[in-house]
Design a protein around this motif. Sequence first.
Motif, short mmCIF file in Angstrom:
data_model
loop_
_atom_site.label_atom_id
_atom_site.label_comp_id
_atom_site.label_asym_id
_atom_site.label_seq_id
_atom_site.Cartn_x
_atom_site.Cartn_y
_atom_site.Cartn_z
N ALA A 119 34.60 36.37 92.60
CA ALA A 119 35.08 36.92 91.33
C ALA A 119 36.03 38.10 91.53
CB ALA A 119 33.89 37.36 90.48
N GLY A 120 35.99 38.73 92.70
CA GLY A 120 36.89 39.84 92.97
C GLY A 120 36.23 41.16 93.28
N ALA A 121 34.88 41.20 93.35
CA ALA A 121 34.21 42.44 93.75
C ALA A 121 34.47 42.71 95.23
CB ALA A 121 32.72 42.33 93.49
N HIS A 122 34.54 44.00 95.59
CA HIS A 122 34.75 44.38 96.99
C HIS A 122 33.46 44.78 97.69
CE1 HIS A 122 38.74 45.69 95.09
NE2 HIS A 122 39.02 44.64 95.82
N LEU A 123 32.57 45.46 96.96
CA LEU A 123 31.37 46.04 97.55
C LEU A 123 30.18 45.62 96.70
CD1 LEU A 123 30.31 47.91 99.80
CD2 LEU A 123 30.76 49.86 98.30
N LEU A 124 29.16 45.05 97.34
CA LEU A 124 28.04 44.44 96.63
C LEU A 124 26.79 45.32 96.76
CD1 LEU A 124 28.50 40.77 97.89
CD2 LEU A 124 29.67 41.94 96.00
N LEU A 125 26.33 45.85 95.64
CA LEU A 125 25.13 46.68 95.62
C LEU A 125 23.90 45.78 95.65
CD1 LEU A 125 23.53 49.29 95.27
CD2 LEU A 125 24.06 49.21 92.82
N VAL A 126 23.05 45.99 96.66
CA VAL A 126 21.82 45.21 96.81
C VAL A 126 20.72 46.12 97.32
CG1 VAL A 126 22.95 42.98 97.26
CG2 VAL A 126 22.45 44.52 99.17
N ARG A 170 45.18 46.84 85.22
CA ARG A 170 45.93 47.24 86.41
C ARG A 170 45.15 48.21 87.30
NH1 ARG A 170 49.58 43.26 86.83
NH2 ARG A 170 50.75 42.99 84.91
N PHE A 171 43.85 47.97 87.44
CA PHE A 171 43.06 48.80 88.34
C PHE A 171 43.14 48.24 89.74
CE2 PHE A 171 38.93 49.77 90.41
CZ PHE A 171 39.11 51.15 90.52
N ASP A 172 43.57 49.07 90.71
CA ASP A 172 43.70 48.58 92.08
C ASP A 172 42.79 49.32 93.06
OD1 ASP A 172 44.90 51.05 92.20
OD2 ASP A 172 46.81 50.34 93.01
N GLY A 173 41.75 49.97 92.53
CA GLY A 173 40.81 50.69 93.37
C GLY A 173 39.64 49.81 93.80
N LEU A 174 38.56 50.47 94.20
CA LEU A 174 37.37 49.81 94.72
C LEU A 174 36.53 49.27 93.56
CD1 LEU A 174 35.71 49.29 97.38
CD2 LEU A 174 34.51 51.43 96.85
N ILE A 175 36.16 47.99 93.62
CA ILE A 175 35.31 47.36 92.61
C ILE A 175 33.93 47.16 93.22
CG2 ILE A 175 34.96 45.37 91.11
CD1 ILE A 175 38.01 45.01 91.07
N ILE A 176 32.94 47.86 92.67
CA ILE A 176 31.57 47.84 93.18
C ILE A 176 30.69 47.09 92.18
CG2 ILE A 176 29.62 49.23 93.99
CD1 ILE A 176 31.54 51.58 94.33
N SER A 177 30.01 46.07 92.63
CA SER A 177 29.12 45.35 91.72
C SER A 177 27.95 46.23 91.32
CB SER A 177 28.58 44.09 92.38
OG SER A 177 27.48 44.38 93.24
N ASP A 178 27.36 45.93 90.18
CA ASP A 178 26.06 46.51 89.85
C ASP A 178 25.02 45.81 90.72
OD1 ASP A 178 24.05 47.98 88.61
OD2 ASP A 178 24.94 47.76 86.62
N GLN A 225 38.75 56.29 91.34
CA GLN A 225 38.95 55.50 92.55
C GLN A 225 38.06 54.25 92.64
OE1 GLN A 225 38.61 59.22 95.07
NE2 GLN A 225 40.16 58.14 96.22
N ALA A 226 36.99 54.21 91.85
CA ALA A 226 36.10 53.05 91.88
C ALA A 226 35.60 52.74 90.48
CB ALA A 226 34.91 53.30 92.82
N ILE A 227 35.34 51.47 90.22
CA ILE A 227 34.79 51.04 88.94
C ILE A 227 33.70 50.01 89.22
CG2 ILE A 227 35.25 49.69 86.84
CD1 ILE A 227 37.90 51.12 86.58
N MET A 228 32.61 50.10 88.45
CA MET A 228 31.49 49.17 88.57
C MET A 228 31.40 48.30 87.32
SD MET A 228 27.40 49.99 88.97
CE MET A 228 27.52 50.45 90.70
N PRO A 229 31.63 46.98 87.46
CA PRO A 229 31.32 46.08 86.34
C PRO A 229 29.82 46.07 86.11
CG PRO A 229 32.79 45.02 87.93
CD PRO A 229 32.27 46.27 88.58
N GLY A 230 29.41 45.76 84.88
CA GLY A 230 28.01 45.88 84.51
C GLY A 230 27.19 44.63 84.76
#
Length: 360
Positions: A287-294, A256-264, A223-228
């Motif tokens: 860039a297309g991230a949905h949720l930003l980890l900070v 074709r991933f349509d789930g949640l994209i969480i930044s590193d 359901q979610a993927i995190m780019p590095g």
Amino acid sequence: MSNELQRAAYSVLLPAFAGLELDEVVCRYLNRGGVSILLGETRDEYLARNMSFERRRSETQAHFMGIAEEARARAGAPVLIAVDQELGGIQRLHRLVPGMPSADELKALSSKDIEARSYEMASSARVMGVNLFLAPIVDVVTGSNPWLHRRNLGPDPVEVARISCAFIHGVQRAGIIATAKHFPGHHQTEHDPAIARATVVGPMECLEDGLEVFRQVIGAGVQAIMPGPAVFPALDPLQAASTSEKVISLLRDTLRFDGLIISDDLDAVSILRDNSITDTAITALNAGAHLLLVSSESGLDEIAQAIVDAVEAGQLDRQLLFKASEKVRGMAEASRAQVESGLYVSYAIPGGHLTRRVTI
């Protein structure tokens, strides 16, 4: 700033903090529209791949339940409660949930057994209020990689995919969102991206094993993927994966991933690359991230204000921000709805297991 725009700006932030108390900064974030928190670890715990003795001695399931309940109350909405609960790596929930086998032991287990163990562990976490795992790590590590040392599942893409898919099936069956990381797969990197610029060198052919694993976990329904946090010159020589439109487009449009994209972690040196945290956040959203980890100490109010200012200045599309906000809020709402529809979970207690219905 308009209330709607402000709430959207706060909702795309995922603040991380090491304790189990909501300080004034995080409380204000939740009051203003935030709907996600990461119950993280200290830098020493991160490097040791183990929670401290004091943490393991003092933390209880009730502590996690309490902070999850308080976060929901302050937000007035469903909240994503995230932890790192990796296979063979960082396990934030330590002794509070049933343990998972080591990376080597997992290779000897069937996919069915891995899924069953993952379900049991995730069910325990779900009762505690957790509903998002920043796991599994699916990088196929074939070279030097001190960053993922003792955190990865090895160099065999077939085994990495098999174990990861079984983990994802078990975790998500228990009602917890799994996050496959770190796209597109860091097969090697010489530096720790938290403290130095990291690059994954080599042509596209070198990335194929890693991309195949991501195809497999997407097929398994992650359901979610995190780019590095590293730069991949074969894809984008300027931006780290978490802030690269080219990398995230590969994930979204090609795979074709349509789930949640969480930044590193946007505070990482390798992602910042001498830019401000506010500019980096806006770049990640564009860039297309949905949720930003900070980090919760990185200036949440300043980041949210910068996002609003970027929208009003035409530097960030309003609808792009609102779509990201809707994606995050939708995942939180879906997680609550799954529980309210009658999900039953079990968790370990001395002498056996207790099964109960939970409302989260």
